[in-house]
Design an enzyme around this catalytic site. Structure first.
Site, mmCIF file in Angstrom:
data_model
loop_
_atom_site.group_PDB
_atom_site.id
_atom_site.type_symbol
_atom_site.label_atom_id
_atom_site.label_comp_id
_atom_site.label_asym_id
_atom_site.label_seq_id
_atom_site.Cartn_x
_atom_site.Cartn_y
_atom_site.Cartn_z
ATOM 1 N N SER A 176 0.853 -1.198 0.000
ATOM 2 C CA SER A 176 0.000 0.000 0.000
ATOM 3 C C SER A 176 0.879 1.234 0.000
ATOM 4 C CB SER A 176 -0.873 -0.015 1.260
ATOM 5 O OG SER A 176 -1.476 1.246 1.429
ATOM 6 N N TYR A 225 -0.987 -0.473 10.540
ATOM 7 C CA TYR A 225 -1.149 -0.794 9.114
ATOM 8 C C TYR A 225 0.004 -0.198 8.309
ATOM 9 C CZ TYR A 225 -3.349 -1.381 4.535
ATOM 10 O OH TYR A 225 -3.609 -1.742 3.232
HETATM 11 N N1 LIG Z 1 -8.824 -1.964 -0.780
HETATM 12 C C1 LIG Z 1 -7.901 -1.008 -0.776
HETATM 13 O O1 LIG Z 1 -8.207 0.180 -0.954
HETATM 14 C C2 LIG Z 1 -6.450 -1.362 -0.589
HETATM 15 C C3 LIG Z 1 -5.513 -0.340 -0.735
HETATM 16 C C4 LIG Z 1 -4.156 -0.636 -0.592
HETATM 17 C C5 LIG Z 1 -3.773 -1.947 -0.304
HETATM 18 N N2 LIG Z 1 -4.711 -2.921 -0.133
HETATM 19 C C6 LIG Z 1 -4.243 -4.261 0.182
HETATM 20 O O2 LIG Z 1 -4.816 -5.191 -0.706
HETATM 21 C C7 LIG Z 1 -4.911 -6.475 -0.065
HETATM 22 C C8 LIG Z 1 -6.324 -7.007 -0.254
HETATM 23 O O3 LIG Z 1 -7.218 -6.076 0.322
HETATM 24 P P1 LIG Z 1 -8.781 -6.032 0.012
HETATM 25 O O4 LIG Z 1 -9.111 -4.624 -0.202
HETATM 26 O O5 LIG Z 1 -9.146 -7.058 -0.987
HETATM 27 O O6 LIG Z 1 -9.326 -6.435 1.456
HETATM 28 P P2 LIG Z 1 -10.543 -7.344 1.934
HETATM 29 O O7 LIG Z 1 -11.666 -7.236 0.979
HETATM 30 O O8 LIG Z 1 -10.745 -6.961 3.352
HETATM 31 O O9 LIG Z 1 -9.951 -8.829 1.830
HETATM 32 C C9 LIG Z 1 -8.884 -9.189 2.633
HETATM 33 C C10 LIG Z 1 -8.551 -10.630 2.347
HETATM 34 O O10 LIG Z 1 -7.440 -10.998 3.203
HETATM 35 C C11 LIG Z 1 -7.823 -12.181 3.879
HETATM 36 N N3 LIG Z 1 -7.159 -12.332 5.166
HETATM 37 C C12 LIG Z 1 -7.178 -11.495 6.214
HETATM 38 N N4 LIG Z 1 -6.471 -12.016 7.217
HETATM 39 C C13 LIG Z 1 -6.004 -13.211 6.786
HETATM 40 C C14 LIG Z 1 -5.217 -14.220 7.364
HETATM 41 N N5 LIG Z 1 -4.754 -14.138 8.616
HETATM 42 N N6 LIG Z 1 -4.912 -15.310 6.627
HETATM 43 C C15 LIG Z 1 -5.377 -15.427 5.368
HETATM 44 N N7 LIG Z 1 -6.143 -14.516 4.759
HETATM 45 C C16 LIG Z 1 -6.442 -13.419 5.479
HETATM 46 C C17 LIG Z 1 -9.328 -12.078 4.035
HETATM 47 O O11 LIG Z 1 -9.836 -13.346 4.369
HETATM 48 P P3 LIG Z 1 -11.198 -13.544 5.224
HETATM 49 O O12 LIG Z 1 -12.305 -13.504 4.208
HETATM 50 O O13 LIG Z 1 -11.020 -14.852 5.879
HETATM 51 O O14 LIG Z 1 -11.273 -12.419 6.201
HETATM 52 C C18 LIG Z 1 -9.698 -11.570 2.665
HETATM 53 O O15 LIG Z 1 -9.687 -12.612 1.727
HETATM 54 C C19 LIG Z 1 -4.531 -6.244 1.389
HETATM 55 O O16 LIG Z 1 -3.216 -6.653 1.608
HETATM 56 C C20 LIG Z 1 -4.658 -4.740 1.549
HETATM 57 O O17 LIG Z 1 -3.824 -4.240 2.573
HETATM 58 C C21 LIG Z 1 -6.049 -2.661 -0.283
#
Ligand SMILES: NC(=O)c1ccc[n+]([C@@H]2O[C@H](COP(=O)([O-])OP(=O)(O)OC[C@H]3O[C@@H](n4cnc5c(N)ncnc54)[C@H](OP(=O)(O)O)[C@@H]3O)[C@@H](O)[C@H]2O)c1
Length: 241
Positions: A148, A163
């Site tokens: 990020s 974070y």
């Molecule tokens: N969305 C944004 O704006 C944004 C911006 C910058 C970076 N990111 C990064 O992009 C990545 C994906 O984010 P997202 O937006 O798709 O978030 P999300 O919709 O909240 O999904 C997060 C995913 O991570 C999984 N997860 C969380 N803890 C875990 C663990 N201990 N072991 C295995 N899986 C785990 C969740 O599984 P469960 O379903 O089991 O909870 C879910 O599949 C993250 O690394 C986030 O930091 C996102």
């Protein structure tokens, strides 16, 4: 590229139950990978995986909490026995506990426990997977760490300590592993997907999921990104850490 019994290259995607991980897994399957969809609860990916399988794509949900070394070991044993090789690892699983209802964005009030939990998933989770999967990778293997901009020093603000530090750590481990794996021809890069409409990003976010996964897929699969390593990317552009 290594080939699984069906003749497909093998990709491992963490956090494939929803959001960016789910969409990345599907896109890779559509591009011809056998995708091992790692999820904390396989039931969350079962329906999606079944739909993809019925449509002729090759996916396999497996239970892995990236905070559990035992679960990472167990899935690695399975992958080793079943396929013997991995071509692509996407470290996508992440948490943003400070943005949750119980969390706080205040670095003076956030608990050490919450920060450590965040680190254990966002940074150490990626490290666990890299250590597990690299022995199964050959020259040309790619590792993409979903980081990020909040972990970039140039974008630092005085909030969300856990974070931000976890993503700064992810950027750091990206640089270290890129150097460490250079001689083996394995590339390691970090990517910021931008602010994306997922459960984590929220409904107000600027980008849809397709935009969010674009640079992840570009680093993971494109000829253009072949050989690039040790970088931080957003919108297919290399940015300073
Ligand atoms: N969305 C944004 O704006 C944004 C911006 C910058 C970076 N990111 C990064 O992009 C990545 C994906 O984010 P997202 O937006 O798709 O978030 P999300 O919709 O909240 O999904 C997060 C995913 O991570 C999984 N997860 C969380 N803890 C875990 C663990 N201990 N072991 C295995 N899986 C785990 C969740 O599984 P469960 O379903 O089991 O909870 C879910 O599949 C993250 O690394 C986030 O930091 C996102």
């Amino acid at each position: 590229m290594s080939l699984n019994p069906d003749g497909l290259p093998v990709a491992v995607v963490t956090g494939a139950s929803r959001g960016l991980g789910k969409a990345t897994a599907e896109a890779l399957a559509r591009q011809g990978y056998h995708v091992i969809m790692l999820c904390r609860d396989v039931r969350d990916a079962a329906e999606h995986a079944m739909g993809l399988s019925h449509a002729g794509f090759s996916v396999e949900p497996r239970k892995v909490d990236v905070a559990s070394s035992a679960e990472v070991s167990s899935v690695t044993k399975h992958i080793t026995e079943e396929y013997g090789q991995v071509d692509l690892l996407v470290n996508n699983a992440g948490v943003f506990l400070e943005a949750s209802a119980e969390g706080t964005d205040d670095p003076l009030r956030v608990s050490v426990t919450a920060v450590m939990q965040t680190f254990n998933v966002n940074a150490m989770g990626a490290m666990r997977l890299i250590q597990a999967v690299v022995p199964l990778m050959r020259e040309g293997g790619r590792i993409v760490n979903v980081s990020s901009g909040m972990g970039r020093f140039s974008e630092i603000e005085g909030n969300y300590l856990g974070y931000r530090m976890s993503k700064t750590a992810m950027n750091g481990l990206t640089a270290v592993y890129a150097e460490a794996l250079q001689s083996r021809g394995i590339t390691v890069n970090a990517v910021c997907p931008g602010w994306v409409r997922t459960d984590m990003g929220g409904a107000q976010a600027e980008r849809d999921i397709a935009e969010g996964i674009d640079t992840i897929l570009w680093l993971a699969t494109s000829d253009e990104a072949t050989g690039a390593s040790g970088g931080f990317y957003r919108d297919r552009k290399l940015l300073p850490w």
